[in-house]
Enzyme design. Structure first.
Site, mmCIF file in Angstrom:
data_model
loop_
_atom_site.group_PDB
_atom_site.id
_atom_site.type_symbol
_atom_site.label_atom_id
_atom_site.label_comp_id
_atom_site.label_asym_id
_atom_site.label_seq_id
_atom_site.Cartn_x
_atom_site.Cartn_y
_atom_site.Cartn_z
ATOM 1 N N ASP A 101 29.692 61.406 11.554
ATOM 2 C CA ASP A 101 29.670 61.316 13.011
ATOM 3 C C ASP A 101 28.536 60.363 13.430
ATOM 4 O OD1 ASP A 101 31.060 62.925 15.376
ATOM 5 O OD2 ASP A 101 28.964 62.734 15.914
ATOM 6 N N TYR B 98 25.489 58.480 23.412
ATOM 7 C CA TYR B 98 26.751 57.743 23.512
ATOM 8 C C TYR B 98 26.613 56.576 24.490
ATOM 9 C CZ TYR B 98 29.329 61.340 20.920
ATOM 10 O OH TYR B 98 29.803 62.177 19.948
ATOM 11 N N HIS C 92 35.870 67.906 9.858
ATOM 12 C CA HIS C 92 34.757 67.106 10.388
ATOM 13 C C HIS C 92 33.400 67.713 10.065
ATOM 14 C CE1 HIS C 92 33.265 63.970 13.058
ATOM 15 N NE2 HIS C 92 32.486 64.857 13.643
#
Length: 372
Positions: A169, A296, A350
Site C-alpha cells: 500500500d 493522498y 491486502h
C-alpha cells in the site's frame, strides 16, 4: 541509538470514557431495506460491531499487548517518528524495515514479530509509524519524503550501513522510493503490490496481461476507489466527521477493508475483530485520521506538480501476489523494480501480515535469506 527515547502507549481514561459516550450516543442514519453492503458499510454489521466495541472489546488488554515490544520516539531530521525496534535472536540477524499503509498502522505487522525475530535467519525488525499516522508526529509527507526519513532512521538513528525493506500500500510507495534513491544502502526490497495503471501508460507498450490488469483496475476504481479520490482531493472535508465520530471512523475504515471481499471475511482480513478494532482505536486515540488521509493529497500534489518519476532501481526485489489482492502480472512489476522473485500465494489479501502471518513471514524469510 541516536536522538531516541523509549515510548509506551498510555491512553488516558478520559479519552476512553469520551469514546464510550460517543459510541452510546451515535445517531444512526438508517439504510435502505435489503441494501446490505451495496451502498457502503452495512448498518446492521456496524451496529453489531459497535455493541462489541462497547461491551466486549478491552482496550487496556490491547494496550498491554502493544507495549509488549520495545518502542521509541526519535527525532529524525526534525520529525518525531514513532517506531518499534525488536532485535533478532542471533548474531546473524539482518535489519528489516517494515512500512505499513492506509487504513492500517504499524500494528499491521505485530503478528510477524515473533515469527521473524527467531529461527535460523532472524531479523532486527524496525516498524515505524509513517508521519501523520499513529504515534508519530501529525504531519503529512509525500511517500518519497518518508523514504528519506526512513533512510536516516536506519542509518543515523540506528546505525545500520545496509538494510532490507518491505511494504504494501503506501508502504509499497515508500519502499520503492527507498530502492530507487538509496540503492547503495538498501540491500533488498519486498512488495505485496506495486502500483496501478492510471491511464498514463501507452497501451502500445503494454502486454496483453498488463492491458487486462489495467481494465480490472479501471473497473475497481469506479466501484471501490471513492475513498482515494476523496482523500486525494478533499481530505480535510472528510476529516471533521471521522475525527468526531468513532462510528463514522469505523464505517470509513471498514468500508475500505471490505472492498472486493465478501462481508464474512472482513474481520479475518484484519486478523480478527479485536485486531480490526485495535487498528481503528490507534487512529481514534491519536486523532490522526486527518493527517493520515492527507498523505493522498500530498502525493497527488507531487504528481501534479510534475515531480520527476523515480528511476527503476537495480536493488533485488521480491513480489508476493496474494489471491485477494489486485492480480498484476510480472511484467507490470518489472517496469518499476528489479524483480528476482515473483510468487503467487495461495491464501490472503491486502493485509496479509494480519490475515496470514505465518505464510507472509515464511515468504519474507525465504526471499531475504536468499539474498547475499
Amino acid at each position: 541509538m541516536k536522538n531516541a527515547e523509549a515510548f509506551e502507549v498510555a491512553v488516558s481514561q478520559q479519552v476512553l470514557d469520551d469514546l464510550k459516550n460517543r459510541l452510546q450516543n451515535t445517531r444512526w442514519p438508517g439504510e435502505a431495506d435489503g441494501s446490505g453492503w451495496a451502498f457502503g458499510t452495512s448498518e446492521a454489521y456496524l451496529k453489531e460491531l459497535t455493541q462489541y466495541w462497547l461491551h466486549t472489546y478491552d482496550w487496556r488488554k490491547q494496550e498491554e499487548a502493544l507495549n509488549r515490544y520495545p518502542q521509541y520516539i526519535a527525532d529524525v531530521n526534525g520529525v518525531q517518528v514513532h517506531f518499534q525496534y525488536i532485535k533478532g535472536n542471533g548474531a546473524n540477524a539482518k535489519p528489516l524495515l517494515l512500512t505499513h499503509g492506509w487504513p492500517d498502522s504499524y500494528y499491521r505487522f505485530h503478528k510477524l514479530i515473533p515469527l521473524l525475530t527467531e529461527g535460523e535467519q532472524p531479523f532486527d525488525l524496525v516498524i515505524p509509524s509513517i508521519p501523520g499516522f499513529g504515534f508519530s508526529e501529525k504531519t503529512a509527507l509525500s511517500s518519497t519524503a518518508v523514504a528519506d526519513l526512513w533512510k536516516d532512521l536506519m542509518t543515523q538513528t540506528l546505525g545500520y550501513e545496509h538494510f532490507y525493506a518491505a511494504g504494501g500500500d503506501i508502504g509499497m510507495s515508500v519502499t520503492k522510493a527507498l530502492a530507487s534513491k538509496y540503492p547503495g544502502i538498501v540491500a533488498g526490497v519486498h512488495f505485496t503490490d506495486i502500483g496501478y495503471p492510471m491511464g498514463q501508460e501507452d497501451p502500445a507498450t503494454m502486454t496483453e496481461a498488463e492491458q487486462q490488469f489495467a481494465q480490472f483496475v479501471q473497473q475497481w476504481w469506479y466501484s471501490e476507489g471513492a475513498y482515494a479520490m476523496v482523500q486525494a482531493t478533499k481530505p480535510q472535508s472528510l476529516a471533521y466527521g471521522l475525527n468526531d465520530s468513532p462510528v463514522g471512523l469505523a464505517a470509513w475504515i471498514v468500508s475500505f477493508g471490505n472492498a472486493g471481499a465478501h462481508p464474512d471475511i472482513l474481520e479475518k482480513a484484519f486478523g480478527g475483530r479485536d485486531a480490526l478494532l485495535t487498528n481503528i482505536m490507534i487512529y481514534w486515540v491519536t486523532q490522526t485520521i486527518a493527517t493520515s488521509a492527507r498523505i493522498y493529497k500530498v502525493d497527488a500534489m507531487a504528481q501534479w506538480s510534475g515531480e520527476k518519476p523515480l528511476e527503476k532501481s537495480d536493488v533485488p526485489a521480491g513480489i508476493a501476489v496474494f489471491p485477494r489482492e489486485a492480480q498484476f502480472p510480472k511484467e507490470w512489476a518489472e517496469r518499476f523494480v528489479h524483480v528476482v522473485s515473483f510468487r503467487a500465494m495461495d491464501e490472503g489479501g491486502h493485509f496479509a501480515a494480519l490475515e496470514v502471518p505465518e505464510i507472509f513471514a515464511a515468504e519474507l524469510k525465504r526471499f531475504f535469506s536468499e539474498l547475499h
